[in-house]
Motif scaffolding. Structure first.
Motif, mmCIF file in Angstrom:
data_model
loop_
_atom_site.group_PDB
_atom_site.id
_atom_site.type_symbol
_atom_site.label_atom_id
_atom_site.label_comp_id
_atom_site.label_asym_id
_atom_site.label_seq_id
_atom_site.Cartn_x
_atom_site.Cartn_y
_atom_site.Cartn_z
ATOM 1 N N SER A 47 0.808 -1.211 0.000
ATOM 2 C CA SER A 47 0.000 0.000 0.000
ATOM 3 C C SER A 47 0.844 1.265 0.000
ATOM 4 N N PHE A 52 -1.795 4.293 -1.108
ATOM 5 C CA PHE A 52 -2.987 4.090 -0.284
ATOM 6 C C PHE A 52 -2.956 5.074 0.875
ATOM 7 N N PRO A 143 -1.985 -2.844 -2.274
ATOM 8 C CA PRO A 143 -2.345 -2.796 -0.854
ATOM 9 C C PRO A 143 -2.642 -4.185 -0.295
#
Length: 487
Positions: A47, A52, A143
């Protein structure tokens, strides 16, 4: 009884609105690549590499990852396009709501209490298929993946069965869903003219265990497996392009993450009447502890440690502790009140003091002990710290074994300095918090925000420049926002 309502997110809002930064223009020589080649960069990771943020993968996060920033800084050194598997969503996916997907977290102000805290922005989007040219991708950040899932044709991370959206994070842009692997796809990209790569995997091999309160040992990667998988993953990339060089990042201490620091050990506010009522409920339990001590089953120290007593004001919460002496034969559960040495996880902020299963007589942390999944006790913190030290030792050894082609990027040291308050840019600091404008973590309490990604990108750049005599220009972190102001 609504005991806590975003108590931990009380923020001072008055000084947030007019924040401007100045960043002196760096004086650098004409950019050169030194003995490295940045014509085609491939980034592999989880991630953090994907961008993210705020509990979701969304457009702004994707375009402000350290990987994208690093690639952009190499443009004047011959760096080419850096293509990401675009998510095509302004809000991404945080969780499902009653009416469908909810998007990323934002800071919102509670009109009743004035407290500011993270909440979904509103409607979000389940991850859709990437519609671009998969063969041209440069960013293979997914992620949720561990080293193990990066090497196998799985579509999600260790917790993905409970979260179908994470099953899609790799599948949506995999070269051959169900058969291909993240490492295999990244290696293919490197073999197709790749000249440089970044590698940042291993965080999730311990993070998922920690965020779950160390309650599921099955998802904690063993040292032997980590070392073997790290060798396989790095070996595949090094073999794919024999002349390519790479920057390998290590695993930060989880003690830096707001996720483990936002909920205080004494987060439970009670009135005198509430405290008196709770104390009555534990009278038999406390009496039983005295009997256990008299029988020699526990020490006086453990009796005191386990005794439960509430008072008016802020209180420690009642919690499970599997390390306590098992007194089940006496009908006494392994519970105690929280201590300053415990670390509660962020989800407890919404669960503490709330009815369990809709039963108003069972209030989590008062009449119902907080479960193992919400708290890291000291022994578990030690276990996690030792695991990260071991994993980082394997990462360092792998880099040293390929010292001509790899450089270590010590992100662990960077974030430890952030926690100590010694990292800044243009006189403006970066803090290990979610509070704007200086907070470096996005609102999920785990992932850096855009401004912190700029500091990470510069950490990569400094390591690369020092290793191969490059002079990639640094990013201006103050051109990137941290967390948005509360709405």
């Amino acid at each position: 009884m609504k005991i806590i309502n975003k108590l931990i997110f009380l923020l001072v809002l008055g000084s947030f609105a007019a924040c401007t930064y100045e960043f002196p223009e760096p004086q650098i020589e004409q950019p050169t690549s030194g003995s490295a080649d940045f014509t085609k960069i491939v980034s592999v990771g989880n991630s953090l590499t994907a961008g993210f943020m705020d509990g979701a993968l969304y457009n702004r996060g994707q375009q402000n990852s350290f990987a994208v920033m690093l690639a952009n800084q190499t443009r004047d050194l011959g760096g080419g396009d850096f293509n990401v598997p675009e998510i095509n969503s302004a809000n991404g996916f945080f969780q499902m709501g009653p009416q469908g997907p909810l998007g990323r977290l934002i800071l919102t102000v509670n009109p009743q209490t004035g407290a500011a805290g993270p909440a979904p922005i509103g409607a979000g989007d389940l991850p859709g298929n990437f519609t671009g040219n998969k063969a041209n991708l440069n960013n293979f950040g997914v992620p949720g993946i561990t080293l193990g899932t990066a090497l196998t044709p799985l579509t999600g991370g260790p917790n993905s069965p409970a979260n179908p959206a994470f099953n899609r994070m790799y599948e949506r842009f995999a070269s051959n869903p169900g058969t291909s692997t993240v490492i295999g796809d990244a290696a293919a990209a490197l073999a197709n003219g790749g000249t440089f790569f970044t590698f940042w995997l291993g965080n999730n091999d311990v993070l998922g265990y920690a965020t779950g309160g160390a309650s599921n040992p099955a998802i904690l990667t063993s040292n032997a497996d980590f070392q073997q998988r790290l060798g396989l993953a790095l070996g595949a990339l090094l073999q794919a392009s024999p002349n390519a060089k790479g920057a390998v990042a290590n695993i930060p201490s989880l003690a830096v993450l707001p996720y483990f620091n936002l909920v205080p050990w004494n987060a439970l506010p009670l009135t005198q009447a509430q405290a008196d009522q709770a104390n009555q409920g534990y009278a038999l339990y406390n009496g039983g502890l005295g009997q256990a001590r008299a029988a020699g089953l526990i020490t006086a120290e453990e009796e005191e440690n386990r005794r439960i007593q509430f008072q008016a004001g802020q209180n420690a919460f009642v919690m499970e502790d599997e390390s306590l002496t098992n007194l089940g034969a006496l009908g006494l559960p392994s519970i105690r009140q929280s201590k300053p040495t415990d670390r509660a996880t962020l989800p407890l902020s919404q669960a503490l003091g709330q009815p369990v299963g809709g039963n108003p007589a069972l209030l989590r942390g008062i009449s119902f002990p907080v479960e193992d999944q919400f708290v890291l006790i000291p022994q578990e913190q030690d276990e996690i710290r030792d695991k990260i030290v071991a994993f980082n030792g394997f990462i360092n050894a792998a880099v040293q074994a390929n010292a001509e082609r790899l450089v270590l990027v010590d992100v662990n040291d960077l974030l430890n300095r952030v926690l100590a308050g010694s990292v800044s840019s243009g006189g403006v600091g970066l803090t290990a918090s979610i509070v704007p404008p200086n907070g470096g973590f996005s609102l999920d309490g785990v992932h850096p925000n855009a401004r912190a990604h700029a500091f990470v990108a510069n950490h990569f750049i400094n390591a690369i420049n020092g290793k191969w005599g490059s002079n990639i220009p640094l990013v201006n972190p103050n051109e990137f926002i941290g967390n948005d102001l509360p709405r």
